[in-house]
Enzyme design. Structure first.
Site, PDB file in Angstrom:
ATOM      1  N   GLU A 171      61.884 -78.416 -11.148  1.00  0.00           N
ATOM      2  CA  GLU A 171      61.396 -77.505 -10.298  1.00  0.00           C
ATOM      3  C   GLU A 171      60.522 -76.650 -11.175  1.00  0.00           C
ATOM      4  OE1 GLU A 171      62.099 -77.905  -7.235  1.00  0.00           O
ATOM      5  OE2 GLU A 171      63.678 -79.150  -7.455  1.00  0.00           O
ATOM      6  N   CYS A 219      58.593 -67.898  -9.535  1.00  0.00           N
ATOM      7  CA  CYS A 219      57.812 -69.223  -9.202  1.00  0.00           C
ATOM      8  C   CYS A 219      57.495 -68.914  -7.712  1.00  0.00           C
ATOM      9  CB  CYS A 219      58.644 -70.327  -9.426  1.00  0.00           C
ATOM     10  SG  CYS A 219      60.428 -70.312  -8.708  1.00  0.00           S
TER      11      CYS A 219
HETATM   12  P1  NAD Z   1      57.483 -73.137 -19.654  1.00  0.00           P
HETATM   13  O1  NAD Z   1      57.195 -74.504 -19.135  1.00  0.00           O
HETATM   14  O2  NAD Z   1      56.806 -72.819 -20.454  1.00  0.00           O
HETATM   15  O3  NAD Z   1      59.130 -73.371 -20.094  1.00  0.00           O
HETATM   16  C1  NAD Z   1      60.258 -73.840 -19.520  1.00  0.00           C
HETATM   17  C2  NAD Z   1      61.268 -74.507 -20.561  1.00  0.00           C
HETATM   18  O4  NAD Z   1      60.517 -75.728 -21.254  1.00  0.00           O
HETATM   19  C3  NAD Z   1      61.483 -73.703 -21.806  1.00  0.00           C
HETATM   20  O5  NAD Z   1      62.900 -73.831 -22.233  1.00  0.00           O
HETATM   21  C4  NAD Z   1      60.504 -74.223 -22.944  1.00  0.00           C
HETATM   22  O6  NAD Z   1      60.761 -73.948 -24.042  1.00  0.00           O
HETATM   23  C5  NAD Z   1      60.350 -75.721 -22.720  1.00  0.00           C
HETATM   24  N1  NAD Z   1      59.148 -76.185 -23.230  1.00  0.00           N
HETATM   25  C6  NAD Z   1      58.087 -75.621 -23.256  1.00  0.00           C
HETATM   26  N2  NAD Z   1      57.252 -76.614 -23.860  1.00  0.00           N
HETATM   27  C7  NAD Z   1      57.889 -77.826 -24.001  1.00  0.00           C
HETATM   28  C8  NAD Z   1      57.664 -78.902 -24.593  1.00  0.00           C
HETATM   29  N3  NAD Z   1      56.412 -79.228 -25.169  1.00  0.00           N
HETATM   30  N4  NAD Z   1      58.385 -79.989 -24.747  1.00  0.00           N
HETATM   31  C9  NAD Z   1      59.595 -79.788 -24.398  1.00  0.00           C
HETATM   32  N5  NAD Z   1      60.275 -78.460 -23.734  1.00  0.00           N
HETATM   33  C10 NAD Z   1      59.341 -77.464 -23.663  1.00  0.00           C
HETATM   34  O7  NAD Z   1      57.995 -72.187 -18.515  1.00  0.00           O
HETATM   35  P2  NAD Z   1      58.487 -70.729 -18.525  1.00  0.00           P
HETATM   36  O8  NAD Z   1      57.196 -69.993 -19.040  1.00  0.00           O
HETATM   37  O9  NAD Z   1      59.677 -70.211 -19.077  1.00  0.00           O
HETATM   38  O10 NAD Z   1      58.742 -70.476 -17.064  1.00  0.00           O
HETATM   39  C11 NAD Z   1      57.864 -70.229 -16.092  1.00  0.00           C
HETATM   40  C12 NAD Z   1      57.442 -71.495 -15.124  1.00  0.00           C
HETATM   41  O11 NAD Z   1      58.575 -71.891 -14.638  1.00  0.00           O
HETATM   42  C13 NAD Z   1      56.619 -71.128 -14.116  1.00  0.00           C
HETATM   43  O12 NAD Z   1      55.464 -72.135 -14.009  1.00  0.00           O
HETATM   44  C14 NAD Z   1      57.196 -70.855 -13.097  1.00  0.00           C
HETATM   45  O13 NAD Z   1      56.450 -71.226 -11.598  1.00  0.00           O
HETATM   46  C15 NAD Z   1      58.381 -72.050 -13.198  1.00  0.00           C
HETATM   47  N6  NAD Z   1      59.633 -71.837 -12.501  1.00  0.00           N
HETATM   48  C16 NAD Z   1      59.857 -72.686 -11.247  1.00  0.00           C
HETATM   49  C17 NAD Z   1      61.091 -72.439 -10.698  1.00  0.00           C
HETATM   50  C18 NAD Z   1      61.287 -73.231  -9.405  1.00  0.00           C
HETATM   51  O14 NAD Z   1      62.144 -73.263  -8.828  1.00  0.00           O
HETATM   52  N7  NAD Z   1      60.190 -74.052  -8.949  1.00  0.00           N
HETATM   53  C19 NAD Z   1      61.772 -71.254 -11.099  1.00  0.00           C
HETATM   54  C20 NAD Z   1      61.330 -70.566 -12.040  1.00  0.00           C
HETATM   55  C21 NAD Z   1      60.422 -70.912 -12.936  1.00  0.00           C
END
Ligand code: NAD
Length: 541
Positions: A293, A327
């Site tokens: 998501e 989100c």
């Molecule tokens: P992010 O993508 O920066 O991080 C999410 C997770 O991915 C974290 O645990 C992070 O450490 C990990 N991550 C980051 N880079 C990585 C890589 N290269 N390889 C593996 N893992 C990696 O997101 P965020 O800033 O924590 O959250 C915000 C984002 O999440 C926004 O885009 C938001 O829209 C989305 N979000 C979506 C929903 C939904 O239900 N659609 C819900 C909540 C948040």
């Protein structure tokens, strides 16, 4: 289940506490917050039921007070990740065999622990780590998390009871087996409930998990670990590793036993992980399940028949609660010319009254954004809008990171419906508004549908039923969660299962049986009571 068809408690949404002055919950949460603020916590890794200190640590500070240190957390090296995988696979031997009612008991107990003894703690930790106001913490870390745990138990039993037809001579049964191997949960900073639910729902279905929380959510992830521990999740079933996301992910995704990814976070990261899984496909023993998501560019469309005060409230709550870091946050709005003067004046008046500051002052409606990277990114877009003839900032536009990462609630008015902040996810307290000619309603709906790559949430405000129906049809693929006369945020587990398609994710609807179905691999068993003993069919005579 050998000795009864057990019924689980009927799931009910956890009531939201008010935290009004004079209430017990207000006193409890403020006291938990103060004691956390005045002390330092050390967060270990959690592998095979043991707290592991790697010795390589990072500090933790509240986003609203970034020079104040509230603790450290230990980061994993490759050995720790490999241990988490092997320990999970070992735990699977007994966990996958445990009767479902025992697993249900653990997670129902976790829900009650959060509802009771851990409520103030998990809310205060979420206020500290993610800078949520008490209300935002309550609807996330307490209520939504509790709801996920309770409803998922009920959905699990509904799945298990979905069985094929049988005949008098053959009995058909489906066993909903956990995935063969281990699963990987990667969680975002913005919801404590999502962080807890992603590993928990896979474990509930009998899977074992390696969980990597966000670096910006470790403080509240520690409380989740404590809850799981106290609820009785056995050693090795959910293992928690913090640290370098690339190293951790590379190690996990290279294991032949990797069986599923449960991700919530940004679109770019998810697509990279999907690609990596694809590149490794020949290594795996099974085709891994991939659930993600991801981002959104969520919209509000007002029809000329809408009530302007309601539209304005939808904009203010939808765009600025939790600093727009949902989100589902409204980040683009389309307002008809005839309503604009009224909507604008209500929005500006509301923004004038918004107080921003640290979450321990409960009169603040907004606090800081999560970290410096996010602050700088949002500030860059605000600066660009200040200098672009297509855009005009009509509210906010100020920011200050001297003490915390504070950004004013900002409204950009654009004359260009394709202006970059109409399509790019900023993940901050900024909404861009485009005013359309009343007679261009149909064209505007097309614009809404085609402007952004995302399709997470969206709202239509209209008192004209034909116009609402027109929007519902025109925007059928533009949002996985579509609202009529309401803001596009605030989905409740068991009421509005959540998720979007296009670049917003695989739309497996967290908080519903659809999501849990991704974590099982059904086995069909046909038992014939009297087996044939002659290969010849009658027609051969
Ligand atoms: P992010 O993508 O920066 O991080 C999410 C997770 O991915 C974290 O645990 C992070 O450490 C990990 N991550 C980051 N880079 C990585 C890589 N290269 N390889 C593996 N893992 C990696 O997101 P965020 O800033 O924590 O959250 C915000 C984002 O999440 C926004 O885009 C938001 O829209 C989305 N979000 C979506 C929903 C939904 O239900 N659609 C819900 C909540 C948040």
């Amino acid at each position: 289940m050998g000795k009864g068809f057990f019924k689980v408690p009927v799931a009910k949404n956890e009531p939201i506490l008010s935290y009004a002055p004079g209430t017990k919950e207000r006193e409890n949460v403020l006291s938990a917050y103060k004691s956390m603020y005045d002390s330092k916590v050390e967060v270990p890794l959690y592998i095979n039921g043991e707290y592991i200190k790697s010795g390589v640590t990072q500090t933790m500070s509240p986003p609203h007070d970034h020079q104040h240190i509230v603790g450290t957390y230990h980061t994993a090296n490759q050995n720790h990740v490999e241990q988490s995988i092997s320990t999970a696979l070992e735990a699977r031997k007994t966990w996958a065999e445990l009767p479902w009612e025992q697993r249900a008991g653990i997670f129902l107990r976790a829900a009650e622990l959060i509802a009771g003894p851990y409520r103030a703690k998990i809310n205060a930790a979420t206020m500290m780590a993610q800078s949520k106001t008490v209300h935002q913490a309550e609807i996330d870390a307490a209520c939504e998390f509790i709801d996920f745990l309770r409803f998922n138990v009920q959905f699990m039993t509904e799945i298990y009871s979905d069985q094929p037809q049988s005949t008098s001579d053959a009995w058909n049964r489906i066993e909903y087996r956990p995935l063969e191997g281990f699963t990987y949960a990667v969680t975002p900073f913005n919801f404590t409930a999502i962080a807890g639910n992603l590993p928990a729902c896979m474990a509930l279905m009998g899977n074992v998990v390696v969980w990597k929380p966000s670096d910006s959510q470790v403080y509240s992830a520690k409380v989740i670990m404590d809850v799981f521990n106290e609820a009785g999740v056995p050693p090795g079933v959910i293992n928690v590793v913090f640290g370098d996301p690339v190293m951790i992910t590379n190690t996990v995704l290279s294991s032949p036993d990797f069986a599923g990814l449960h991700f919530t976070g940004s679109t770019f990261v998810f697509k990279e992980l999907w690609k990596q899984i694809g590149n490794n496909i020949h290594k795996y023993k099974t085709y891994p399940r991939i659930v993600g998501e991801t981002g959104g560019k969520d919209f509000i469309v007002a029809h000329k028949s809408a009530n302007p005060k309601q539209v304005a409230t939808g904009i203010v709550r939808g765009a600025f609660e939790f600093q727009g870091q949902k989100c589902s946050a409204a980040s683009r709005a389309y307002i008809p010319e005839s309503l604009w003067a009224d909507v604008k004046s209500f929005v500006l008046k509301d923004i004038d009254s918004i107080k921003m500051g640290a979450p321990e002052d409960l009169s603040n409606f907004m606090t800081a954004v999560i970290h410096e990277g996010s602050f700088d990114k949002i500030a860059k877009y605000i600066n660009a809008a200040k200098n672009n003839p297509d855009a005009k900032i009509i509210a906010g536009g100020g920011y200050d990171k001297s003490k915390g990462y504070f950004i004013e609630p900002t409204v950009i008015l654009t004359t260009n419906p394709h202006y970059e902040t109409m399509s790019t996810e900023l993940f901050g307290p900024v909404i861009t508004i485009y005013v359309y000619k009343d007679e261009d309603y149909a064209e505007t709906l097309k614009l809404v549908d085609e402007t952004s790559a995302y399709a997470l949430t969206g709202a239509i405000f209209s008192t004209d039923r034909y116009a609402a129906d027109q929007a519902t049809k025109a925007l059928v693929n533009a949002a996985g969660n579509f609202y009529i006369n309401d803001k596009p945020t605030g989905a409740v587990v068991g009421q509005q299962p959540f998720g979007g398609a296009r670049a917003s994710g695989t739309n497996d609807k967290a908080g519903s049986a659809l999501n849990l179905l991704r974590w099982v691999s059904p086995r069909m068993i046909k038992e014939t009571f009297v087996s044939p003993s002659d290969y010849k069919y009658p027609f051969l005579d």
